[in-house]
Scaffold this motif. Structure first.
Motif, mmCIF file in Angstrom:
data_model
loop_
_atom_site.group_PDB
_atom_site.id
_atom_site.type_symbol
_atom_site.label_atom_id
_atom_site.label_comp_id
_atom_site.label_asym_id
_atom_site.label_seq_id
_atom_site.Cartn_x
_atom_site.Cartn_y
_atom_site.Cartn_z
ATOM 1 N N ARG A 17 -18.395 -17.622 -1.170
ATOM 2 C CA ARG A 17 -19.146 -18.829 -0.667
ATOM 3 C C ARG A 17 -19.980 -19.919 -1.308
ATOM 4 N N ARG A 31 -22.169 -23.059 0.774
ATOM 5 C CA ARG A 31 -22.197 -23.964 1.879
ATOM 6 C C ARG A 31 -23.360 -24.733 1.121
ATOM 7 N N ILE A 32 -22.898 -26.818 1.537
ATOM 8 C CA ILE A 32 -24.201 -27.223 1.678
ATOM 9 C C ILE A 32 -24.312 -28.038 2.158
ATOM 10 N N TYR A 53 -10.577 -32.650 0.185
ATOM 11 C CA TYR A 53 -10.638 -32.457 2.338
ATOM 12 C C TYR A 53 -9.662 -31.779 2.487
ATOM 13 N N PHE A 78 -6.709 -28.500 6.613
ATOM 14 C CA PHE A 78 -7.414 -29.227 6.041
ATOM 15 C C PHE A 78 -8.619 -28.613 5.586
ATOM 16 N N SER A 124 -13.041 -28.355 4.391
ATOM 17 C CA SER A 124 -14.358 -28.681 4.375
ATOM 18 C C SER A 124 -15.007 -29.095 2.922
ATOM 19 N N ARG A 125 -15.742 -30.644 3.569
ATOM 20 C CA ARG A 125 -16.556 -30.528 1.970
ATOM 21 C C ARG A 125 -17.762 -30.077 1.876
ATOM 22 N N ASN A 126 -18.645 -29.138 3.160
ATOM 23 C CA ASN A 126 -19.441 -28.967 3.372
ATOM 24 C C ASN A 126 -19.438 -27.453 2.639
ATOM 25 N N PHE A 171 -20.360 -18.160 12.806
ATOM 26 C CA PHE A 171 -19.565 -19.085 11.376
ATOM 27 C C PHE A 171 -20.213 -19.706 10.490
ATOM 28 N N ASP A 172 -21.548 -19.270 10.464
ATOM 29 C CA ASP A 172 -22.479 -19.379 8.839
ATOM 30 C C ASP A 172 -22.094 -17.693 8.451
ATOM 31 N N GLN A 173 -21.912 -17.239 8.694
ATOM 32 C CA GLN A 173 -21.462 -15.505 8.174
ATOM 33 C C GLN A 173 -23.125 -15.114 8.134
ATOM 34 N N GLN A 225 -24.206 -23.884 13.491
ATOM 35 C CA GLN A 225 -24.052 -23.006 12.975
ATOM 36 C C GLN A 225 -23.313 -24.263 11.441
ATOM 37 N N SER A 226 -22.353 -24.708 11.900
ATOM 38 C CA SER A 226 -21.090 -25.655 11.291
ATOM 39 C C SER A 226 -22.130 -26.610 9.698
ATOM 40 N N ALA A 227 -21.474 -26.406 9.129
ATOM 41 C CA ALA A 227 -21.381 -27.030 7.486
ATOM 42 C C ALA A 227 -21.563 -28.541 7.809
ATOM 43 N N ASP A 228 -20.595 -28.751 8.622
ATOM 44 C CA ASP A 228 -19.292 -29.629 8.953
ATOM 45 C C ASP A 228 -20.314 -30.558 9.764
ATOM 46 N N MET A 283 -12.335 -26.038 15.934
ATOM 47 C CA MET A 283 -10.434 -26.632 15.929
ATOM 48 C C MET A 283 -9.818 -25.863 16.402
ATOM 49 N N TRP A 306 -9.144 -24.680 10.227
ATOM 50 C CA TRP A 306 -8.567 -25.620 10.241
ATOM 51 C C TRP A 306 -7.185 -25.658 10.856
ATOM 52 N N ASP A 317 -16.207 -37.981 7.869
ATOM 53 C CA ASP A 317 -15.645 -36.739 6.913
ATOM 54 C C ASP A 317 -14.392 -36.413 7.889
ATOM 55 N N TYR A 318 -14.159 -36.037 9.412
ATOM 56 C CA TYR A 318 -13.148 -35.992 9.645
ATOM 57 C C TYR A 318 -11.656 -36.782 10.206
ATOM 58 N N ASP A 319 -10.926 -35.429 9.326
ATOM 59 C CA ASP A 319 -9.164 -36.057 9.554
ATOM 60 C C ASP A 319 -9.424 -37.136 10.098
#
Lengths: 761, 761
Positions: free
Chosen positions: A184, A186-187, A232, A240, A242-244, B346-348, B396-399, B404, B413, B452-454
């Protein structure tokens, strides 16, 4: 020699005075060519992170990832084993590139097919806590340094619009076998990533996490999956993405930059076996700034401090070899606990170590011999932590077993025996504090009574491990017997006479497999019949047999460290014992013997004696039990002169997490723990002019070898703590309170010294 | 109706009095046949564990693992999704067997090829917190019950020397696609095991741990790898292996027993997303004893308590359907936190929830519509926990995105939009407490501004999502506009007028894709040109187009809940609006339309209206905005009568984690949240004689439908809180303090009621 206090003061002041510091004698390339299997990159003493260049991942014999004769470097990964005989680790490869980035490694023969690059040793160097190389393909100079859990990579780029640093999560030193089961990435922000992989390797289920902070924001940041950028939007499984972040089995991260000529980009990295959150904690706690040189100096100073625990006199070459050996001995076991105290247990649960620090990488079949006995003397607090780590493993073991060959929370089931017993017993009897002796005793006893473990039930019933029921039965019988003796010693000390008798009786089991007809230990079946077609001079006992572990019976038959007088009697008295020993060193290697060893291995051979593997390590010292210590002196000198040194190819066999080096350290100082958990060392012959060992209890024990030279290799006389000392045995009681041993050396076998003393039993 | 206090007293006393308890109206098989995709096994309200029989794992449409028409049961696994449209979970299958154990599942057609067994519904039953079946092959009766994190399996065996219980770690409801990437098993003691698997499923990287304690010590305990017992000694990769633990990708555990006829063996099980240690903690904390019936009764009582939040009058069939719907609405989202407060983020990373309880399984595209609005009213503390769980996901989301479609710490996704916005905004505006409103607003705004999103960037620039740049552009434009309106409402409430204006402006974006030429929403490209070859009556907008999400434009064009008057104006005024609505329900389905839907799906169709999927759910209520609420009444009655019921095949579409059921619950009570985050509900037509809803704020709101019958389906008049009420809109302010709504029903369309009121804007 100078006394402790002065010596310590000197060490501390050397830096200021500009004198050579002990750490500067470290030659990290020693063992990196051939079978030594060391790695040249930086590591703190017993550090959790070892950042080092990898030249190979798929060759089974390049277990540290680096082979000195390889022409190319793939990149720089964060973890490495030191001197093992199986490959693993090499987690998270960092690769600087210029121009169109490559996403596969390519081959040594055709490095243009991937990211690996030709390099030259002329533009490569390594020192304590430091490594640097200039890669031919990119022209990037890479410098590495490491703290305990975190380190830094410093890349100096040429001018480029396409400078990049690739991080390959699928890179593992896999010997062509292991695989990444999950990973895994993550950026986390514009200059930070975290990641993880789960490796099915030598360690069957190994979790490792990392974090990396870059000194510059990414110009572009891209996650690569199986060589292609993660888009993406994708209709492959997921509508979809994520880019991150991404998960999968072949992930890479590409950080892209525009660089000016000579521009430096630094990357701080850290690992954790617990989580990416802990990797970040480790990173930020250990490296709050961007000062590469400060971190390097901190680690160099740590090495100065650890190396100063044994100070020696000798030639430059001797100092380089000695301190490099000490360096290798103090690299492993490895810290395995995050800054917040969490570690991954053997049950794969996350634990918080209570009153100890967790360590990993226990190559016990090797390290019980000299490595742990050394640590018990000069690294007592850490040896205590290591024993507590073994006990935690026991507590967490589904099999109620102490570890056999532990690697990052996994039992690799590698090698044989239950050699946590000698480690614990030797530590206990040498005064290592900080662990629960009763609990430790319960653990070693329970382990030794396990009805399921490797032929133990039959061994208890018959007195030997039967060769028709269990592989490696000859070696197991011998090693169980020794381990049992260690348990007996601890039982005695804890006031358990029944246990003492029981295990002492088991310790005599070696006698059951000595075959007077062939004069060697001989595999025996459950009915008491000797194995037919057994050849004491062939590996395993003969073609396709598995009776002996990585050795011949002619090598293994000597493994009765707990009762050498008994072995002497079995063989037929001291003279026959010596003749048999002589025959080992004089043996003409048969073609079949040679066919089992590679050319590298044969380099460690003297006749059938094979210094490159551990079963031989104590054998030379056995001459001292039979009244002919000068033969030991001769052979010890020969081994030191031919199997060790300061060059990349100097090590004749796997360093095995410091065991090969620890042999050298003791031997140089003139004594060796033939029988750990006993109360004595065997005096061989010193190999350096003087040494002072600063024990962890605050005392110092000095060794002086008067008149020593390349010719004056024989001990003529010994004074121990001011008294003449005729026995080639050094009682622990004479060492533990500090003192001195003074050898007088000469050019002729000192056939009057050390020949009449009572042999410890 | 009885007032709250009396009603509550009745509920509490029903058990003692022997009267029917609310939980006894639950029919767990509802939705288990066809597209409902519910599971029949026991679960506590919002429970973390759902133990249920699995009849299929590879069929993409059997997403809960159980299809009522299947002839065989494979076994009983510990976790299940309720009503989703994608398969996953089904972790850790337990299979009782008698005789030689099988290690593969076999096939439905040939169950003799594996462990699956024929069964008959005649020997199967299910109730609140309980399921039982007798398997034909073994004759074993299996009973299941479940608490919040732990449950029990009770097996009644025939007499056998070879009774066994297999646990299959490789069993996952995989739709033929997903795989177990890693698993591990440990025999902890003579009656306890723990295990783990990592699944690459719909949730890409999903970790689940379990623990199981057996009521009897194992006669034999064996770990099976790829169908073969794990032998102690093996030269395949590892020189030795443990009998007590193994890691790999195809692991099973076999517990063997000798049983007398009718002998009961019970297994207590628990799950954790954190560790096996936590699974054991969950198990021992929740089920300290071996009392199956007590646990069942505890869960049944929990259901009584939760179901009593809405008490109704009605026929047995109505009560069964209503309380089963309420049951389904209160199954999901699922608790996702261990008894010690730890959960997998969510970041594990492993987190400890601060001041909230973590939940998982957020099918937001479905549940923002009626499920979460229902929870906001009658499960306010849990809705608060869920909102905090969404915010934790965001943190915790990288994005930097709210989820979603969240599934056990993973973003699948799946689907479109950012419908955490209506969930949060509706909760906030309905007075749900216990979360940081400012932080929540930041999260929904940041999500809605993600570059970046959709297609969001283009949407912000153009006012629509361009169909040449982004799939499902028509649906995304409409849903973004609604979500933006929700954000605007929260901005207004928090005193952010600039944000309010900005998002209100975005909320009008729906107007940009209405095409007067075709009278429907129409996909538009970045240059403002309408999609050619677009067909408003075909799925996705036409063959191979992806403009519309799981629907036709004729279904999706109605999705402007935030501004129905604006939509009416766009379409051409109320009369044309009604004619167009009429045409939807009267439409003759084209062959192409039918070809996209299966027979099951068509069961939910009225013309082109498709009740089986969420885009249609609010559409019937739109008649109320155009002065013809009697048409809504007619259709609502038709849908309730034909698409719901108390039989396994009653649900016409995926229950979608309670959304399908929540529609039914609101509709029965006579009102529906057409526009969550608004301050009103739309009054349709009640479907049951009476109901009282006990709000979480302590107030109760009652509904009475005078004269209601199968013929008296039309609203003639309404009294709200003692006043005549002519508008088909129920302001939240009239509900929140408790009160009553009294409908008078009649057999003729009440064309005088509800036709003149101002429409909320």
């Amino acid at each position: 020699m100078v006394p402790l206090a002065v010596a310590a003061a000197i060490t501390l002041n050397q830096s200021a005075a500009g004198a050579t510091r002990l750490a500067d004698y470290i030659r990290p390339f020693v063992g990196a060519q051939g079978e030594g299997n060391t790695f040249p990159g930086p590591s703190a003493p017993f550090g959790m992170i070892q950042i080092s260049p990898d030249t190979d991942t798929t060759n089974w014999d390049t277990d540290s990832g680096y082979e000195y004769t390889d022409p190319t470097i793939q990149g720089f990964s964060l973890t490495h084993l030191s001197g093992t005989g199986c490959p693993d680790l090499g987690d998270f490869l960092f690769v600087p590139q210029v121009g169109k980035p490559e996403f596969v490694s390519g081959t040594k023969d055709h490095p243009e097919t991937g990211y690996q690059s030709l390099f030259s040793h002329a533009v490569e160097s390594a020192a304590a806590g430091y490594y640097q190389v200039k890669l031919q393909k990119s022209g990037v100079t890479t410098e590495l340094t490491a703290g305990e859990r975190a380190g830094m990579l410093r890349f100096t780029f040429p001018a480029s619009d396409e400078a990049s640093i690739l991080t390959d999560l699928n890179h593992v030193i896999n010997g062509g076998r292991w695989r990444v089961a999950q990973s895994r990435l993550r950026i986390e922000d514009n200059s930070t990533i975290t990641g993880f992989h789960l490796v099915n390797g030598w360690a069957k289920e190994r979790y490792l996490y990392f974090a990396a902070r870059y000194s510059r924001p990414f110009a572009a940041a891209q996650i690569i999956s199986s060589g292609k950028p993660v888009l993406y939007q994708s209709y492959v499984n997921y509508r979809f993405r994520s880019r991150n972040e991404a998960a999968g089995t072949n992930l890479q991260f590409l950080a892209t930059f525009k660089t000016r000529a000579g521009e430096v980009i630094q990357v701080k990295v850290a690992v954790s076996a617990v989580s990416t959150a802990n990797a970040l904690r480790n990173l930020d706690a250990e490296i709050p700034d961007w000062n590469f040189d400060k971190l390097r100096e901190t680690t160099r100073a740590r090495w100065d401090r650890e190396l100063s625990r044994i100070q020696i006199e000798g030639s430059q070459e001797q100092k380089e070899t000695f301190y490099t050996s000490l360096y290798h001995a103090l690299l492993v076991p490895n810290l395995y606990q995050d800054v917040n105290g969490e570690y991954r247990g053997f049950d794969q649960n996350i634990h918080r170590a209570k009153k100890f620090t967790a360590y990993t990488v226990f190559s016990l079949w090797d390290t019980f011999r000299a490595e742990h006995p050394l640590l018990a003397l000069i690294q007592e607090p850490r040896d205590s932590d290591m024993i507590n780590s073994l006990l935690a493993h026991y507590d967490q073991s589904a099999d109620h077993l102490l570890p056999m060959w532990e690697l990052q929370g996994n039992e690799t089931w590698c090698m044989i025996g239950y050699h946590a017993a000698p480690v614990i017993a030797d530590g206990f009897l040498k005064g290592v504090k900080g662990f629960d002796a009763q609990h430790a005793y319960d653990a070693i006893k329970t382990t030794a009574m396990n009805p399921d473990y490797d032929g133990l039930a039959a061994y208890r019933k018959l007195g030997w491990v039967p060769c028709d029921e269990e592989d490696e039965s000859l070696s197991k019988t011998l090693e169980y017997a020794y381990d049992d003796w260690c348990i007996a010693q601890m039982a005695k000390s804890l006031g358990k006479p029944a246990d003492y008798d029981y295990f002492l009786n088991r310790a005599a089991s070696y006698k059951n497999i000595f075959d007077p007809a062939i004069g060697w230990m001989h595999a025996k079946d459950a009915n008491g019949h000797w194995r037919t077609n057994f050849d004491a001079h062939l590996f395993g006992g003969g073609t396709n047999l598995q009776d002996v572990t990585e050795a011949t019976s002619s090598q293994y038959s000597w493994f009765v460290p707990q009762d050498v007088p008994g072995l002497i009697a079995l063989i037929g008295g001291p003279e026959k014992f010596v003749r048999t020993l002589d025959s080992l060193f004089a043996a003409k290697q048969s073609a079949a013997f040679k066919s089992e060893l590679s050319a590298d291995d044969l380099r460690g051979c003297i006749g059938e004696y094979w210094h490159g593997n551990e079963p031989s390590h104590h054998v030379i010292y056995l001459y001292c039990y039979a009244g002919q210590p000068w033969k030991a002196a001769e052979l010890l000198h020969r081994v030191v002169a031919t199997q060790y040194g300061s060059s990349p190819g100097s090590l004749c066999g796997n360093d095995d997490c410091g065991q090969m080096s620890a042999w050298y350290l003791f031997t140089c100082m003139g004594f060796y723990p033939v029988c750990p958990a006993s109360d004595y060392y065997v005096i061989g012959a010193p190999q350096i002019p003087a040494a002072v060992m600063h024990l962890s209890n605050g005392k110092s024990f000095s060794m002086t070898a008067k008149n020593i030279s390349d010719k004056n290799i024989y001990v003529q006389s010994v004074r121990l703590n001011g008294q003449n000392w005729d026995a080639p045995f050094l009682p622990y009681r004479e060492l533990k309170n500090g003192g001195s041993i003074i050898f007088t050396m000469g050019p002729q076998p000192g056939k009057t010294w050390g020949i009449h003393a009572a042999v410890p039993q």
